[in-house]
Scaffold this active site. Structure first.
Site, PDB file in Angstrom:
ATOM      1  N   HIS A   1       1.602  -2.468  -2.143  1.00  0.00           N
ATOM      2  CA  HIS A   1       2.106  -3.837  -2.005  1.00  0.00           C
ATOM      3  C   HIS A   1       3.403  -4.025  -2.789  1.00  0.00           C
ATOM      4  O   HIS A   1       3.372  -4.441  -3.941  1.00  0.00           O
ATOM      5  CB  HIS A   1       1.088  -4.830  -2.565  1.00  0.00           C
ATOM      6  CG  HIS A   1      -0.212  -4.875  -1.850  1.00  0.00           C
ATOM      7  ND1 HIS A   1      -0.474  -5.765  -0.840  1.00  0.00           N
ATOM      8  CD2 HIS A   1      -1.336  -4.148  -2.021  1.00  0.00           C
ATOM      9  CE1 HIS A   1      -1.722  -5.588  -0.412  1.00  0.00           C
ATOM     10  NE2 HIS A   1      -2.260  -4.608  -1.105  1.00  0.00           N
TER      11      HIS A   1
ATOM     12  N   GLU B   1       5.474  -6.348  -2.308  1.00  0.00           N
ATOM     13  CA  GLU B   1       5.710  -7.798  -2.395  1.00  0.00           C
ATOM     14  C   GLU B   1       5.137  -8.411  -3.668  1.00  0.00           C
ATOM     15  O   GLU B   1       5.465  -9.552  -4.012  1.00  0.00           O
ATOM     16  CB  GLU B   1       5.150  -8.510  -1.156  1.00  0.00           C
ATOM     17  CG  GLU B   1       3.646  -8.626  -1.080  1.00  0.00           C
ATOM     18  CD  GLU B   1       2.911  -7.374  -0.645  1.00  0.00           C
ATOM     19  OE1 GLU B   1       1.682  -7.444  -0.521  1.00  0.00           O
ATOM     20  OE2 GLU B   1       3.554  -6.326  -0.434  1.00  0.00           O
TER      21      GLU B   1
ATOM     22  N   CYS C   1      -0.546  -2.012   3.109  1.00  0.00           N
ATOM     23  CA  CYS C   1      -1.975  -1.832   2.831  1.00  0.00           C
ATOM     24  C   CYS C   1      -2.804  -2.014   4.107  1.00  0.00           C
ATOM     25  O   CYS C   1      -2.797  -1.137   4.956  1.00  0.00           O
ATOM     26  CB  CYS C   1      -2.412  -2.767   1.703  1.00  0.00           C
ATOM     27  SG  CYS C   1      -3.997  -2.313   0.958  1.00  0.00           S
TER      28      CYS C   1
END
Length: 196
Positions: free
Chosen positions: A175, A177, A81
């Site tokens: 994202h 994660e 991002c």
């Protein structure tokens, strides 16, 4: 072979989530805030957050030039991002005084997918990642307007480039994660292992 040491730039953004994802991907993960800590790393993740704030803090903490140099020297780096924005050689719509670390010959557009309340999740097929698409979390996400000859497009969503690789640099608009699917972090960890 020992686990590669991969830092997460801890100036701002979702540092903890990346540290967890990297640990699951068999890396020794640690937060990084000071230039001297870069010397201990095999690779670095630049997390999401706010790219203009990250740019200012990188200058304030003396990280801007040392990090640019490490990337230029070939240290593997992965940006998500805002991290994607920070790895771009050019921002289409930068804020006044906003700088990047560079590393990928691409032009990016900030907040291209919309404001915070327009955030969304989508399945993304990424070249080089097996076992189906990853779940992409897009939060005020940028997209890549165009890439140079050296950059490889790994994924698109809705006709827009959302994942790119150039040499030892990897970047995603979204994202991974935040999803519990650590395949992108495993891909990056393997990139780091390949150049250790």
């Amino acid at each position: 072979m020992s686990n590669p040491v991969i830092g997460v730039l801890a100036l701002q953004g979702d540092v903890r989530e990346h540290l967890i994802a990297l640990a699951v991907a068999d890396a020794t993960a640690r937060p990084v805030r000071r230039p001297e800590e870069l010397d201990e790393l095999d690779g670095l993740v630049i997390p999401g957050g706010e790219s203009t704030t990250m740019s200012k803090l990188a200058v304030l903490f003396g990280m801007q030039e040392p990090l640019r140099q490490r990337i230029k020297d070939g240290m593997p780096v992965y940006g998500t991002c805002a991290g994607l924005i920070m790895l771009a050689d050019k921002i289409l719509d930068p804020r006044s005084g906003q700088e990047t670390f560079g590393g990928i010959d691409m032009i990016v557009r900030r907040n291209a997918f919309g404001r915070q309340n327009e955030s969304f999740e989508a399945k993304v097929e990424i070249a080089g990642i097996e076992d189906g698409p990853v779940e992409g979390v897009f939060i005020r996400a940028p997209w890549v307007e165009s890439v140079g000859a050296q950059a490889e497009v790994l994924a698109e969503h809705d006709g827009h480039i959302v994942a790119v690789r150039q040499g030892n640099a990897l970047a995603t608009s979204f994202h991974p994660e935040l999803t519990g699917d650590h395949r992108v972090h495993r891909l990056f960890t393997e990139m780091v292992r390949a150049v250790r």
